[in-house]
Design a protein around this motif. Structure first.
Motif, short mmCIF file in Angstrom:
data_model
loop_
_atom_site.label_atom_id
_atom_site.label_comp_id
_atom_site.label_asym_id
_atom_site.label_seq_id
_atom_site.Cartn_x
_atom_site.Cartn_y
_atom_site.Cartn_z
N UNK A 208 99.34 124.67 80.39
CA UNK A 208 99.17 123.45 81.18
C UNK A 208 97.87 123.52 81.99
N UNK A 209 96.75 123.72 81.28
CA UNK A 209 95.44 123.70 81.92
C UNK A 209 94.81 122.32 81.78
N UNK A 210 93.49 122.28 81.67
CA UNK A 210 92.79 120.99 81.59
C UNK A 210 93.33 120.12 80.47
N UNK A 211 93.43 120.66 79.27
CA UNK A 211 93.93 119.86 78.14
C UNK A 211 95.43 119.58 78.27
N UNK A 212 96.20 120.61 78.58
CA UNK A 212 97.65 120.48 78.63
C UNK A 212 98.12 119.47 79.67
N UNK B 233 100.78 125.96 87.77
CA UNK B 233 100.59 125.03 86.64
C UNK B 233 101.92 124.38 86.27
N UNK B 234 103.00 125.13 86.40
CA UNK B 234 104.32 124.57 86.07
C UNK B 234 104.71 123.50 87.10
N UNK B 235 104.32 123.72 88.36
CA UNK B 235 104.59 122.69 89.38
C UNK B 235 103.80 121.42 89.05
N UNK B 236 102.55 121.60 88.61
CA UNK B 236 101.75 120.43 88.20
C UNK B 236 102.39 119.74 86.99
N UNK B 237 102.88 120.53 86.06
CA UNK B 237 103.51 119.97 84.86
C UNK B 237 104.68 119.07 85.25
N UNK C 211 97.17 127.03 73.90
CA UNK C 211 96.65 128.39 74.12
C UNK C 211 96.14 128.95 72.78
N UNK C 212 97.06 129.05 71.82
CA UNK C 212 96.63 129.49 70.48
C UNK C 212 96.55 130.99 70.31
N UNK C 213 97.44 131.72 71.00
CA UNK C 213 97.51 133.17 70.79
C UNK C 213 98.64 133.46 69.80
N UNK C 214 98.69 134.69 69.29
CA UNK C 214 99.80 135.09 68.41
C UNK C 214 101.15 134.73 69.03
N UNK C 215 101.25 135.07 70.31
CA UNK C 215 102.51 134.91 71.03
C UNK C 215 102.89 133.43 71.20
N UNK C 216 101.93 132.60 71.58
CA UNK C 216 102.26 131.18 71.81
C UNK C 216 102.50 130.45 70.49
N UNK C 217 101.77 130.80 69.45
CA UNK C 217 102.00 130.17 68.14
C UNK C 217 103.37 130.56 67.61
N UNK C 218 103.76 131.81 67.85
CA UNK C 218 105.09 132.26 67.41
C UNK C 218 106.18 131.48 68.14
#
Ligand code: NAD
Ligand code: ZN
Ligand code: ZN
Length: 346
Positions: free
Chosen positions: A175-179, A203-207, A243-250
């Motif tokens: 949940x950064x600039x794009x999220x 970021x979760x509070x912003x979400x 994000x696009x890391x191994x972990x987030x894609x999984x």
């Protein structure tokens, strides 16, 4: 003029004096009043993404400003006009360009991400007037992040709309600039229930503030099971990995329902490892989307000008503070978007 240029991967940008470009034909010189600092610039500076055919190059692909000078052939804008700059420049001639998908040009000339200089400078030479969208009410420095952070999210969500019928679940990871624009756009364009995941509680509070229904820390154990439980075992109809890391894609793959769609936007270098009957359900689609078209940028700005898509939190910095911006973004300290302001509002 002053410009922040990348001379070598893995080294800080150099703020230095360069000539103001000459303007020809249908080119337009824009006085840059806002250049958003995208996480892609971090990947490029750190050498994780090496798309630049030569160095040095002035970075900055999320730009807006005021028309300073126009070439002889320019008909649609005049000196002094406030404009947003479409940055996905292409050759204008290949099959992608002539069908309107210029960001996917066969020989990309992206602003600040190719041999063409970008907007971390007092002036930006825009190769053609078709890349400019005149601003009505939005200030250029506020408009800048709409040209990438909002536009990229908009294209990804638009392309996933067939999956997001009312009442379906959507997952936003990062949940950064794009999220943040992603969550706002999901609220605006769909009636989906939104789950947001980030590793930063702020970021979760912003979400939640922007309309996420449920939020989870990316550090929680059993996150896959928690999301499946929340969705009655079905999972989400569309997931967006910013994000696009191994972990987030999984994670995205593990919780996406049959006939669902996983969209990768983040470029952290991970691998989407899809194995049907193990971690991927039948008829799940995967797509990595790129930026957006000129037409889509017009649509995003129409939403913004109408006050329907509002800006995220912006922090403004002079060009000389660009190293501080780099460090703050890398440390996760930018709440929304940092915008470099090479020239004060005209
Ligand atoms: P950002 O730094 O503003 O936001 C990234 C967010 O992800 C932060 O809130 C961070 O806390 C969160 N995060 C990091 N690791 C996480 C994890 N493991 N789990 C959950 N959350 C995590 O970045 P941004 O400018 O929004 O860019 C996001 C990504 O999108 C970058 O990789 C960037 O290169 C990419 N990008 C792609 C395109 C495209 O066309 N595909 C366009 C622009 C940006
Ligand atoms: Zn970007
Ligand atoms: Zn082309």
């Amino acid at each position: 003029m002053r410009a922040a240029r990348l001379h070598a991967y893995g080294h800080p940008l150099v703020v230095e004096e360069v000539p103001i470009p000459e303007v020809e034909d249908q080119q337009v010189l824009v006085a840059v009043e806002g250049a958003g600092f995208c996480h892609s610039d971090l990947h490029v500076i750190d050498g994780e993404i090496r798309v630049l055919p030569r160095l040095p190059v002035t970075l900055g692909h999320e730009n807006a400003g005021r028309v300073a000078r126009v070439g002889r052939g320019v008909k649609t804008v005049r000196e002094g006009d406030p404009v947003a700059v479409y940055g996905g420049w292409g050759c204008g001639l290949c099959d992608r360009c002539v069908t309107g998908y210029e960001q996917l040009c066969r020989t990309p000339r992206w602003a600040g991400l190719s041999e063409y200089d970008g907007g971390y400078a007092e002036y930006l030479l825009v190769p053609h007037e078709r890349y400019l969208i005149r601003l009505e009410r939005l200030e250029p420095r506020v408009a800048a992040p709409f040209t990438d952070a909002a536009l990229t999210s908009y294209r990804a969500i638009r392309k996933a709309l067939p999956h997001l019928t009312p009442g379906e679940w959507a997952l936003v990871i990062g949940v950064g600039g794009l999220g943040q624009f992603g969550i706002k756009l999901l609220r605006l364009l769909t009636a989906s229930l939104i789950i947001a995941v980030d590793i930063d509680e702020a970021k979760l509070a912003l979400a939640r503030h922007y309309g996420a229904t449920y939020t989870f820390s990316g550090r929680e154990a059993d996150l896959v099971q928690k999301i499946l439980d929340l969705t009655g075992g079905r999972g989400v109809a569309a997931s967006f990995d910013f994000v696009g890391s191994d972990q987030t894609l999984a994670l995205a793959l593990a919780v996406t329902d049959t006939m669902g769609k996983v969209t990768q936007l983040g470029l952290a270098g991970g691998t989407a490892a899809m194995r049907v009957l193990q971690n991927t359900r039948f008829e799940v689609q995967f797509e990595a989307t790129l930026w957006g078209t000129i037409k889509e940028l017009r649509e995003v700005l129409a939403l913004a000008e109408a006050g329907l898509l509002t800006p995220i939190d912006l922090e403004f910095y002079p060009l000389e503070a660009i190293h501080e911006v780099y460090a703050r973004l890398k440390a996760g300290k930018i709440q929304g978007r940092a915008v470099i302001v090479p020239q004060p509002a005209g």
